[in-house]
Design a protein around this motif. Structure first.
Motif, PDB file in Angstrom:
ATOM      1  N   ALA A 137      48.383   9.103 -11.138  1.00 35.71           N
ATOM      2  CA  ALA A 137      48.183   7.655 -11.238  1.00 35.71           C
ATOM      3  C   ALA A 137      49.260   6.895 -10.476  1.00 35.71           C
ATOM      4  N   LYS A 138      50.499   7.360 -10.567  1.00 34.83           N
ATOM      5  CA  LYS A 138      51.595   6.683  -9.857  1.00 34.83           C
ATOM      6  C   LYS A 138      51.461   6.864  -8.348  1.00 34.83           C
ATOM      7  N   GLN A 161      39.307   0.072 -13.269  1.00 36.92           N
ATOM      8  CA  GLN A 161      39.749   0.214 -14.649  1.00 36.92           C
ATOM      9  C   GLN A 161      40.249  -1.116 -15.182  1.00 36.92           C
ATOM     10  N   ASN A 164      45.284  -2.394 -18.144  1.00 33.95           N
ATOM     11  CA  ASN A 164      45.870  -2.089 -19.451  1.00 33.95           C
ATOM     12  C   ASN A 164      47.360  -1.772 -19.346  1.00 33.95           C
ATOM     13  N   HIS A 166      48.876   1.049 -19.575  1.00 34.14           N
ATOM     14  CA  HIS A 166      49.240   2.248 -18.816  1.00 34.14           C
ATOM     15  C   HIS A 166      49.570   1.892 -17.370  1.00 34.14           C
ATOM     16  N   LEU A 167      48.789   1.016 -16.784  1.00 38.96           N
ATOM     17  CA  LEU A 167      49.040   0.598 -15.411  1.00 38.96           C
ATOM     18  C   LEU A 167      50.364  -0.150 -15.303  1.00 38.96           C
ATOM     19  N   GLU A 169      52.910   0.166 -17.311  1.00 41.41           N
ATOM     20  CA  GLU A 169      53.995   1.117 -17.536  1.00 41.41           C
ATOM     21  C   GLU A 169      54.269   1.937 -16.280  1.00 41.41           C
ATOM     22  N   ASP A 170      53.214   2.330 -15.571  1.00 37.25           N
ATOM     23  CA  ASP A 170      53.400   3.078 -14.329  1.00 37.25           C
ATOM     24  C   ASP A 170      54.143   2.233 -13.298  1.00 37.25           C
TER      25      ASP A 170
END
Length: 215
Positions: A137-138, A161, A164, A166-167, A169-170
């Motif tokens: 993802a990163k 997507q 959220n 998670h994005l 945080e990345d």
């Protein structure tokens, strides 16, 4: 150790409280290439409030100090030659130790970046993998930002997507590692993210990895 064992922070807290005080001359240093784990589990943890004596983020060497790596040849080396090398290495001491002051800038770049035995030839994959693991993802975020800056919502739309946590945080982790920079107001929803500018070491590794892929 922190990344491999979710209980490590608790063990550290116990040692900090019970064992470290028995050794008053001990200086305990927590260090890492990317400070996200340290930030979440130490600096922002209520368990360690009042226990931190010093919080330091190491930056690259300033340009005035980088000239020292050319040694006695610095005065006889054209400033443009030094700047050309620094545009690839930045002020990262280990990278600067690998230059050959007797060679022109283009030869140094070729030797370090475009020969299989060169120090920077596989550096991006090595550093990125060591810091983030597979982290597909990163990597996808970096590839997306290589085409231009984007907001969280724009990145989410490209990836199909929801924007959220998670994005976010990345992106935070990539910023902490120097791979990405952000601009915008206090509201993170309007921030635009981009690859770190030339003076950031990792973005040069990203460009290098992209050139390898293209080749």
């Amino acid at each position: 150790m922190g990344g491999c064992d979710t209980s490590f922070a608790a063990y550290l807290k116990n040692a900090w409280d019970m064992q470290f005080p028995q050794h008053p001359r001990v200086i305990f240093v927590v260090a890492g290439s990317v400070s996200a784990w340290i930030q979440d589990n130490i600096l922002q943890s209520k368990a360690f409030v009042g226990r931190i004596s010093l919080d330091v983020t190491l930056s690259e060497l300033p340009l005035s100090d980088c000239r020292a790596f050319w040694g006695h040849k610095a005065e006889r080396t054209a400033l443009r030659e030094i700047i050309d090398v620094l545009s690839v290495t930045g002020g990262v001491p280990k990278y600067l130790q690998e230059i050959d002051p007797s060679l022109p800038a283009d030869e140094n770049v070729k030797r370090m970046c475009f020969t299989p035995e060169g120090y920077l030839f596989k550096d991006f994959n090595t550093v990125f993998g060591d810091v983030f693991g597979a982290a597909a993802a990163k990597r996808r975020i970096l590839v997306a930002l290589a085409g231009g800056s984007a907001s969280v919502s724009e990145l989410a739309e490209r990836f199909g997507q929801e924007p959220n946590g998670h994005l976010s945080e990345d992106l935070r982790d990539l910023i902490a590692g120097g791979f990405v920079a952000s601009s915008g107001g206090k509201n993170p929803n309007i921030h635009h993210y981009r690859e770190e500018p030339v003076e950031g070491k990792q973005v040069r590794q990203v460009h290098h990895a992209q050139r390898q892929t293209a080749d």
